[in-house]
Design a protein around this motif. Structure first.
Motif, short mmCIF file in Angstrom:
data_model
loop_
_atom_site.label_atom_id
_atom_site.label_comp_id
_atom_site.label_asym_id
_atom_site.label_seq_id
_atom_site.Cartn_x
_atom_site.Cartn_y
_atom_site.Cartn_z
N ILE A 127 10.17 12.76 -0.30
CA ILE A 127 11.22 12.69 -1.32
C ILE A 127 10.80 12.03 -2.64
N PRO A 128 9.86 11.06 -2.66
CA PRO A 128 9.50 10.42 -3.93
C PRO A 128 9.18 11.37 -5.09
N PRO A 129 8.39 12.45 -4.91
CA PRO A 129 8.17 13.32 -6.07
C PRO A 129 9.45 14.01 -6.56
N LEU A 130 10.41 14.22 -5.66
CA LEU A 130 11.69 14.79 -6.07
C LEU A 130 12.46 13.79 -6.94
N GLY A 147 0.82 -1.21 0.00
CA GLY A 147 0.00 0.00 0.00
C GLY A 147 0.85 1.26 0.00
N ILE A 148 1.92 1.24 0.80
CA ILE A 148 2.84 2.38 0.84
C ILE A 148 3.58 2.51 -0.48
N VAL A 149 3.98 1.38 -1.06
CA VAL A 149 4.66 1.41 -2.36
C VAL A 149 3.77 2.07 -3.40
N ASN A 150 2.53 1.64 -3.48
CA ASN A 150 1.60 2.17 -4.48
C ASN A 150 1.34 3.65 -4.30
N SER A 151 1.09 4.07 -3.06
CA SER A 151 0.78 5.49 -2.82
C SER A 151 1.99 6.37 -3.12
N ASN A 152 3.18 5.90 -2.79
CA ASN A 152 4.38 6.68 -3.10
C ASN A 152 4.67 6.74 -4.59
N LEU A 153 4.32 5.68 -5.31
CA LEU A 153 4.54 5.69 -6.76
C LEU A 153 3.66 6.73 -7.45
N ILE A 154 2.50 7.02 -6.86
CA ILE A 154 1.65 8.08 -7.41
C ILE A 154 2.40 9.41 -7.37
N THR A 155 3.08 9.68 -6.27
CA THR A 155 3.80 10.95 -6.14
C THR A 155 5.06 10.96 -6.99
N VAL A 156 5.70 9.80 -7.14
CA VAL A 156 6.86 9.71 -8.03
C VAL A 156 6.45 10.05 -9.46
N PHE A 157 5.36 9.41 -9.90
CA PHE A 157 4.90 9.64 -11.27
C PHE A 157 4.45 11.08 -11.47
N THR A 158 3.83 11.68 -10.45
CA THR A 158 3.41 13.07 -10.57
C THR A 158 4.60 13.99 -10.78
N GLY A 159 5.66 13.78 -9.99
CA GLY A 159 6.87 14.57 -10.17
C GLY A 159 7.46 14.38 -11.55
N LEU A 207 -6.26 10.26 3.00
CA LEU A 207 -5.93 9.38 1.88
C LEU A 207 -6.58 9.86 0.59
N ASN A 208 -7.85 10.20 0.68
CA ASN A 208 -8.55 10.72 -0.50
C ASN A 208 -7.97 12.06 -0.95
N TYR A 209 -7.59 12.88 0.01
CA TYR A 209 -6.99 14.18 -0.27
C TYR A 209 -5.74 14.00 -1.13
N MET A 210 -4.85 13.15 -0.68
CA MET A 210 -3.59 12.94 -1.39
C MET A 210 -3.82 12.38 -2.79
N THR A 211 -4.70 11.40 -2.89
CA THR A 211 -4.96 10.78 -4.18
C THR A 211 -5.57 11.77 -5.16
N ILE A 212 -6.61 12.48 -4.72
CA ILE A 212 -7.29 13.44 -5.59
C ILE A 212 -6.35 14.57 -6.00
N LEU A 213 -5.57 15.08 -5.05
CA LEU A 213 -4.69 16.21 -5.34
C LEU A 213 -3.64 15.85 -6.37
N PHE A 214 -2.98 14.72 -6.19
CA PHE A 214 -1.89 14.37 -7.10
C PHE A 214 -2.40 13.89 -8.45
N VAL A 215 -3.51 13.19 -8.48
CA VAL A 215 -4.08 12.78 -9.77
C VAL A 215 -4.55 14.02 -10.52
N SER A 216 -5.10 15.00 -9.81
CA SER A 216 -5.55 16.25 -10.48
C SER A 216 -4.36 17.01 -11.06
N MET A 217 -3.22 16.97 -10.38
CA MET A 217 -2.02 17.61 -10.92
C MET A 217 -1.66 17.02 -12.28
N ILE A 218 -1.73 15.71 -12.37
CA ILE A 218 -1.41 15.02 -13.63
C ILE A 218 -2.38 15.45 -14.71
#
Length: 305
Positions: free
Chosen positions: A167-170, A31-43, A288-299
Motif C-alpha cells: 500500500i505505501p506506493p499507493l 529498517g521497515i520504515v526506511n524501506s517503505n518510504l522508498i516505495t512511498v516516494f517512488t509512487g 533486498l537489493n532487488y527492491m532497492t535497485i528497482l524502485f530507485v531506477s524507477m525514480i
C-alpha cells in the motif's frame, strides 16, 4: 517516558541515551520504515512525473506525505511489537526487542503507536483525502488482518501481510493523483508479489524460532521444498509487471527483466543446494537489493520521461 528513563540513570548517561535511541528505533522497526518510504516516494515521484507537475511547486504535499507515511508505518510497527509481546520472548532473534527486555512498558508502547498513527493520518489527509484513506487501509491491513488475525492462525499469513506492504506506493501516488492509474497499481502489484519470496526466505532462516512460537509460517507447516516451489512461482509472476510501466522506457524494462532473471536463476538453484539456510540468506539479500535497485531506477528513469 524517554526523559524519565534517561534522567533515572545516575551514571553512564551518554551510553544510556545511545541505548535508548537504539531501543526506540528497534521499537518502530526503522529498517521497515526506511524501506517503505522508498516505495512511498517512488509512487509520489512517478505521479508527479506522469502528470507533468513539478514537486518543487508542491513541496507541502511532499512533506505531508513523507512525514505522515513515516509516522503511520512506525506506529503500526510499534503496535505489532505490542501485540507480539507474548511470542517475541520465544524467538531468539526478537529477544532484544525493547518490549521483551522491558525497556518500554506495554502501555507506553500502545500510547506511542496510537499517537504516531493518528498524527501520521492527519498529515496524510492534509496531502489528500485519498492518501489518508489508503493510509488507514494500510494500518488496518498490517495491524488487524496480519498481526491480530492471520499471523497466528493461517499459513497464508505472509500473503495477507503483503497487502499492507504493497500500500505505501499507493499512498504516495494518491497524494498527488487521488484517482490513481495503471502505474500506481503496477507498483502495488510489484510490491505485493515481491514480498512472499522475500519473507519466505527470512522464514526459512528462522523456521525453528517460528516453530517454537507456534507461528504457522510456510516453512514450518509445509517444509522447505514446498516453500521453494512457492517462492519460484511468485518470482515468475513478477516478469510481466514491468511492462505495465512502459512510460519509463525500454531501459527500465530491460533492467527490471534482468533483475527478475537473476532472481529466477537463484530460485531454481535452490532445489539443488546442499545448505538450505545459506541459500535462503542469499535469496533474502538478493530480494533486498532487488527492491532497492528497482524502485530507485524507477525514480531515475522517470526523470527522462
Amino acid at each position: 517516558m524517554s526523559n524519565g528513563r534517561a534522567m533515572s540513570a545516575e551514571t553512564h548517561e551518554a551510553p544510556e541515551a545511545t541505548t535508548f535511541l537504539k531501543d526506540f528505533l528497534a521499537l518502530i522497526k526503522i529498517g521497515i520504515v526506511n524501506s517503505n518510504l522508498i516505495t512511498v516516494f517512488t509512487g509520489l515521484w512517478l505521479a508527479f512525473q506522469f502528470s507533468d507537475r513539478h514537486f518543487l511547486n508542491e513541496l507541502d504535499i511532499l512533506v505531508y506525505t513523507i512525514v505522515g507515511s513515516a509516522l503511520i508505518i512506525a506506529g503500526s510497527a510499534a503496535m505489532n511489537n505490542y501485540i507480539d509481546t507474548d511470542i517475541d520472548p520465544l524467538m531468539e532473534s526478537k529477544k532484544a526487542r525493547p518490549t521483551v527486555t522491558g525497556r518500554f512498558k506495554p502501555s507506553a508502547v500502545l500510547a506511542l503507536a496510537v499517537s504516531f498513527i493518528v498524527i501520521g493520518e492527519l498529515f496524510l489527509f492534509s496531502a489528500s483525502v485519498s492518501a489518508g484513506m489508503f493510509g488507514i487501509a494500510g494500518v488496518l491491513a498490517y495491524v488487524v488482518l496480519y498481526s491480530m488475525w492471520s499471523k497466528r492462525r493461517h499459513v497464508s499469513n505472509t500473503i495477507v501481510g503483503s497487502i499492507s506492504g504493497a500500500i505505501p506506493p499507493l499512498i504516495g501516488w494518491a497524494a498527488v493523483e487521488p484517482t490513481l492509474g495503471t502505474g500506481a497499481w503496477a507498483l502495488f502489484l510489484i510490491m505485493f508479489i515481491w514480498q512472499p519470496p522475500h519473507f519466505y526466505a527470512l522464514a526459512m532462516k528462522r523456521t525453528e524460532e517460528y516453530r517454537a512460537a507456534n507461528i504457522p509460517m510456510l516453512p514450518v507447516v509445509k517444509g522447505f521444498h514446498r516453500t521453494k516451489k512457492s517462492m519460484l512461482a511468485w518470482i515468475v509472476m513478477l516478469f510481466p509487471l514491468p511492462f505495465l510501466l512502459m512510460e519509463l522506457g525500454t531501459g527500465f524494462i530491460i533492467l527490471a527483466t534482468l533483475l527478475n532473471i537473476g532472481w529466477l536463476v537463484l530460485a531454481i538453484r535452490g532445489f539443488k543446494v546442499a545448505d538450505d539456510l545459506k541459500w535462503a540468506k542469499t535469496m533474502f539479500i538478493y530480494s533486498l537489493n532487488y527492491m532497492t535497485i528497482l524502485f530507485v531506477s524507477m525514480i531515475i528513469f522517470a526523470v527522462f520521461i
